[in-house]
Design a protein around this motif. Structure first.
Motif, PDB file in Angstrom:
ATOM      1  N   ARG A   2       0.741  -1.296   0.111  1.00  0.00           N
ATOM      2  CA  ARG A   2       0.235   0.095   0.008  1.00  0.00           C
ATOM      3  C   ARG A   2       0.752   1.282  -0.019  1.00  0.00           C
ATOM      4  N   ARG A   3       1.808   1.398   0.859  1.00  0.00           N
ATOM      5  CA  ARG A   3       2.576   2.530   1.044  1.00  0.00           C
ATOM      6  C   ARG A   3       3.319   2.745  -0.100  1.00  0.00           C
ATOM      7  N   ALA A   4       4.126   1.735  -0.895  1.00  0.00           N
ATOM      8  CA  ALA A   4       4.862   1.853  -2.137  1.00  0.00           C
ATOM      9  C   ALA A   4       3.715   2.158  -3.198  1.00  0.00           C
ATOM     10  N   PHE A   5       2.649   1.969  -3.323  1.00  0.00           N
ATOM     11  CA  PHE A   5       1.842   2.106  -4.318  1.00  0.00           C
ATOM     12  C   PHE A   5       1.385   3.650  -4.199  1.00  0.00           C
ATOM     13  N   GLN A   6       1.167   4.268  -2.818  1.00  0.00           N
ATOM     14  CA  GLN A   6       0.864   5.546  -2.720  1.00  0.00           C
ATOM     15  C   GLN A   6       1.883   6.481  -3.177  1.00  0.00           C
ATOM     16  N   ARG A   7       3.200   5.877  -2.787  1.00  0.00           N
ATOM     17  CA  ARG A   7       4.467   6.689  -3.134  1.00  0.00           C
ATOM     18  C   ARG A   7       4.610   6.786  -4.720  1.00  0.00           C
ATOM     19  N   ALA A   8       4.433   5.569  -5.419  1.00  0.00           N
ATOM     20  CA  ALA A   8       4.246   5.812  -6.798  1.00  0.00           C
ATOM     21  C   ALA A   8       3.449   6.634  -7.403  1.00  0.00           C
ATOM     22  N   LEU A   9       2.070   6.586  -7.003  1.00  0.00           N
ATOM     23  CA  LEU A   9       1.018   7.488  -7.432  1.00  0.00           C
ATOM     24  C   LEU A   9       1.443   8.960  -7.164  1.00  0.00           C
ATOM     25  N   TRP A  10       2.088   9.395  -5.885  1.00  0.00           N
ATOM     26  CA  TRP A  10       2.232  10.747  -5.839  1.00  0.00           C
ATOM     27  C   TRP A  10       3.450  11.189  -6.677  1.00  0.00           C
ATOM     28  N   TYR A  11       4.441  10.377  -7.043  1.00  0.00           N
ATOM     29  CA  TYR A  11       5.628  10.610  -7.827  1.00  0.00           C
ATOM     30  C   TYR A  11       5.384  10.937  -9.375  1.00  0.00           C
ATOM     31  N   ALA A  12       4.134   9.866  -9.607  1.00  0.00           N
ATOM     32  CA  ALA A  12       3.564  10.103 -10.923  1.00  0.00           C
ATOM     33  C   ALA A  12       3.100  11.470 -11.196  1.00  0.00           C
ATOM     34  N   ALA A  13       2.093  11.719 -10.284  1.00  0.00           N
ATOM     35  CA  ALA A  13       1.286  13.000 -10.293  1.00  0.00           C
ATOM     36  C   ALA A  13       2.232  14.134 -10.344  1.00  0.00           C
ATOM     37  N   GLY A  14       3.204  14.188  -9.464  1.00  0.00           N
ATOM     38  CA  GLY A  14       4.285  15.478  -9.388  1.00  0.00           C
ATOM     39  C   GLY A  14       5.085  15.338 -10.608  1.00  0.00           C
ATOM     40  N   ASN A  15       5.355  14.446 -11.116  1.00  0.00           N
ATOM     41  CA  ASN A  15       6.109  14.478 -12.406  1.00  0.00           C
ATOM     42  C   ASN A  15       5.291  14.728 -13.551  1.00  0.00           C
ATOM     43  N   LEU A  16       4.098  14.548 -13.660  1.00  0.00           N
ATOM     44  CA  LEU A  16       3.258  14.882 -14.885  1.00  0.00           C
ATOM     45  C   LEU A  16       2.682  16.247 -14.671  1.00  0.00           C
ATOM     46  N   ILE A  17       1.822  16.375 -13.515  1.00  0.00           N
ATOM     47  CA  ILE A  17       1.335  17.878 -13.490  1.00  0.00           C
ATOM     48  C   ILE A  17       2.095  18.889 -12.404  1.00  0.00           C
TER      49      ILE A  17
END
Length: 159
Positions: free
Chosen positions: A29-44
Protein backbone atom coordinates in the motif's frame (compact mmCIF):
# COMPACT_ATOMS: atom_id res chain seq x y z
CA UNK A 1 -13.39 25.01 15.20
CA UNK A 2 -16.56 24.91 13.10
CA UNK A 3 -17.08 22.81 10.01
CA UNK A 4 -17.28 24.51 6.65
CA UNK A 5 -20.73 24.92 5.15
CA UNK A 6 -21.59 22.24 2.61
CA UNK A 7 -21.20 24.56 -0.39
CA UNK A 8 -17.61 25.39 0.67
CA UNK A 9 -16.42 21.84 1.36
CA UNK A 10 -14.19 20.17 -1.21
CA UNK A 11 -15.96 17.82 -3.62
CA UNK A 12 -14.36 14.44 -4.19
CA UNK A 13 -14.47 11.75 -6.84
CA UNK A 14 -13.40 8.18 -6.22
CA UNK A 15 -11.53 6.23 -8.89
CA UNK A 16 -11.63 2.43 -8.90
CA UNK A 17 -8.24 1.17 -10.11
CA UNK A 18 -7.35 -2.34 -11.27
CA UNK A 19 -3.77 -3.52 -10.79
CA UNK A 20 -1.92 -6.38 -12.52
CA UNK A 21 1.62 -7.53 -11.78
CA UNK A 22 3.74 -10.63 -12.11
CA UNK A 23 2.64 -13.30 -9.60
CA UNK A 24 5.78 -12.98 -7.46
CA UNK A 25 5.63 -9.16 -7.21
CA UNK A 26 5.40 -7.69 -3.73
CA UNK A 27 3.40 -4.47 -4.07
CA UNK A 28 2.43 -2.78 -0.82
CA UNK A 29 0.00 0.00 0.00
CA UNK A 30 2.68 2.49 1.00
CA UNK A 31 4.80 1.82 -2.10
CA UNK A 32 1.76 2.18 -4.37
CA UNK A 33 0.81 5.52 -2.75
CA UNK A 34 4.38 6.75 -3.19
CA UNK A 35 4.42 5.74 -6.87
CA UNK A 36 1.09 7.50 -7.37
CA UNK A 37 2.38 10.73 -5.79
CA UNK A 38 5.61 10.65 -7.82
CA UNK A 39 3.69 10.09 -11.06
CA UNK A 40 1.34 12.99 -10.27
CA UNK A 41 4.23 15.26 -9.30
CA UNK A 42 6.16 14.45 -12.47
CA UNK A 43 3.14 14.85 -14.74
CA UNK A 44 1.28 17.88 -13.37
CA UNK A 45 3.91 19.41 -11.10
CA UNK A 46 3.97 19.93 -7.36
CA UNK A 47 1.24 22.59 -7.30
CA UNK A 48 -1.07 20.57 -9.58
CA UNK A 49 -0.41 17.43 -7.59
CA UNK A 50 -1.30 19.21 -4.36
CA UNK A 51 -4.51 20.55 -5.94
CA UNK A 52 -5.54 17.10 -7.21
CA UNK A 53 -4.79 15.63 -3.74
CA UNK A 54 -4.57 11.98 -4.83
CA UNK A 55 -5.08 9.79 -1.78
CA UNK A 56 -5.20 6.01 -1.63
CA UNK A 57 -8.26 4.99 0.41
CA UNK A 58 -8.22 1.22 0.03
CA UNK A 59 -5.73 -1.22 -1.47
CA UNK A 60 -5.51 -4.97 -1.94
CA UNK A 61 -2.97 -7.02 -3.89
CA UNK A 62 -2.27 -10.75 -4.00
CA UNK A 63 -1.12 -13.31 -6.60
CA UNK A 64 -0.50 -10.71 -9.28
CA UNK A 65 -3.85 -8.91 -9.17
CA UNK A 66 -5.21 -6.14 -7.02
CA UNK A 67 -7.46 -3.15 -6.79
CA UNK A 68 -7.51 0.23 -5.15
CA UNK A 69 -9.76 3.23 -4.52
CA UNK A 70 -8.08 6.57 -5.16
CA UNK A 71 -9.67 9.84 -4.01
CA UNK A 72 -9.22 13.00 -6.10
CA UNK A 73 -10.80 16.45 -6.18
CA UNK A 74 -13.74 16.70 -8.55
CA UNK A 75 -12.14 19.41 -10.70
CA UNK A 76 -8.98 17.33 -11.23
CA UNK A 77 -10.36 13.95 -12.34
CA UNK A 78 -8.73 14.16 -15.78
CA UNK A 79 -5.34 14.90 -14.23
CA UNK A 80 -5.83 12.07 -11.73
CA UNK A 81 -6.62 9.59 -14.51
CA UNK A 82 -3.52 10.68 -16.41
CA UNK A 83 -1.31 10.41 -13.32
CA UNK A 84 -2.64 6.92 -12.56
CA UNK A 85 -1.93 5.88 -16.15
CA UNK A 86 1.68 7.09 -15.76
CA UNK A 87 2.43 4.60 -12.96
CA UNK A 88 4.42 1.86 -14.69
CA UNK A 89 6.31 0.41 -11.75
CA UNK A 90 5.93 0.19 -7.99
CA UNK A 91 9.35 -0.12 -6.46
CA UNK A 92 11.20 -2.50 -8.78
CA UNK A 93 8.09 -4.38 -9.90
CA UNK A 94 6.42 -3.46 -13.21
CA UNK A 95 2.66 -2.95 -12.95
CA UNK A 96 -0.26 -2.63 -15.33
CA UNK A 97 -2.93 -0.22 -14.12
CA UNK A 98 -6.32 0.75 -15.49
CA UNK A 99 -9.14 2.90 -14.15
CA UNK A 100 -12.28 0.78 -13.94
CA UNK A 101 -14.62 3.65 -13.19
CA UNK A 102 -15.30 6.87 -11.32
CA UNK A 103 -17.95 7.51 -8.69
CA UNK A 104 -19.12 10.27 -6.37
CA UNK A 105 -19.10 8.15 -3.21
CA UNK A 106 -16.82 5.43 -1.87
CA UNK A 107 -19.75 3.09 -1.39
CA UNK A 108 -20.95 3.41 -4.99
CA UNK A 109 -17.39 2.99 -6.22
CA UNK A 110 -16.96 -0.25 -4.30
CA UNK A 111 -20.37 -1.62 -5.28
CA UNK A 112 -20.03 -0.89 -8.99
CA UNK A 113 -16.39 -1.47 -9.78
CA UNK A 114 -14.64 -3.41 -7.03
CA UNK A 115 -14.51 -7.14 -6.38
CA UNK A 116 -13.84 -8.08 -9.99
CA UNK A 117 -10.10 -8.45 -9.55
CA UNK A 118 -8.49 -11.75 -10.11
CA UNK A 119 -11.03 -14.43 -9.81
CA UNK A 120 -9.15 -17.65 -9.18
CA UNK A 121 -5.59 -18.37 -10.11
CA UNK A 122 -3.99 -21.79 -10.22
CA UNK A 123 -0.42 -22.97 -10.46
CA UNK A 124 0.25 -25.63 -13.06
CA UNK A 125 2.79 -26.73 -15.64
CA UNK A 126 2.19 -25.68 -19.25
CA UNK A 127 3.94 -26.40 -22.53
CA UNK A 128 5.60 -23.18 -23.65
CA UNK A 129 8.52 -22.65 -26.04
CA UNK A 130 9.02 -26.40 -26.54
CA UNK A 131 9.38 -27.08 -22.82
CA UNK A 132 7.27 -27.88 -19.78
CA UNK A 133 7.27 -24.78 -17.53
CA UNK A 134 5.51 -23.71 -14.32
CA UNK A 135 2.82 -21.05 -14.77
CA UNK A 136 0.15 -19.11 -12.90
CA UNK A 137 -3.12 -19.36 -14.84
CA UNK A 138 -6.00 -16.87 -14.46
CA UNK A 139 -8.98 -17.29 -16.77
CA UNK A 140 -7.50 -16.82 -20.27
CA UNK A 141 -4.11 -15.39 -19.20
CA UNK A 142 -0.98 -17.27 -18.21
CA UNK A 143 2.16 -15.95 -16.53
CA UNK A 144 4.82 -18.48 -17.54
CA UNK A 145 8.03 -18.75 -15.50
CA UNK A 146 11.17 -18.59 -17.66
CA UNK A 147 14.85 -18.21 -16.78
CA UNK A 148 14.74 -14.39 -16.73
CA UNK A 149 11.42 -13.98 -14.86
CA UNK A 150 7.84 -14.22 -16.15
CA UNK A 151 6.36 -14.01 -19.64
CA UNK A 152 2.71 -13.12 -20.18
CA UNK A 153 0.90 -15.47 -22.55
CA UNK A 154 -2.65 -16.07 -23.71
CA UNK A 155 -4.27 -19.46 -23.26
CA UNK A 156 -3.81 -20.38 -26.93
CA UNK A 157 -0.03 -19.74 -26.67
CA UNK A 158 0.31 -22.68 -24.26
CA UNK A 159 -0.77 -26.28 -24.50
Amino acid sequence: MKHLPKHLRPRWRYLAVGIETWPDADVGRRAFQRALWYAAGNLIGDAGSADADLTLLSFTHADGVGEAVVRARREHVAEARAAIACVSAVGDDPVGIHVRGISGTVRACEERYMGRAGGTSTQRDVAFADAERPAVVREDACDVRVESGYVGAAAFDTE
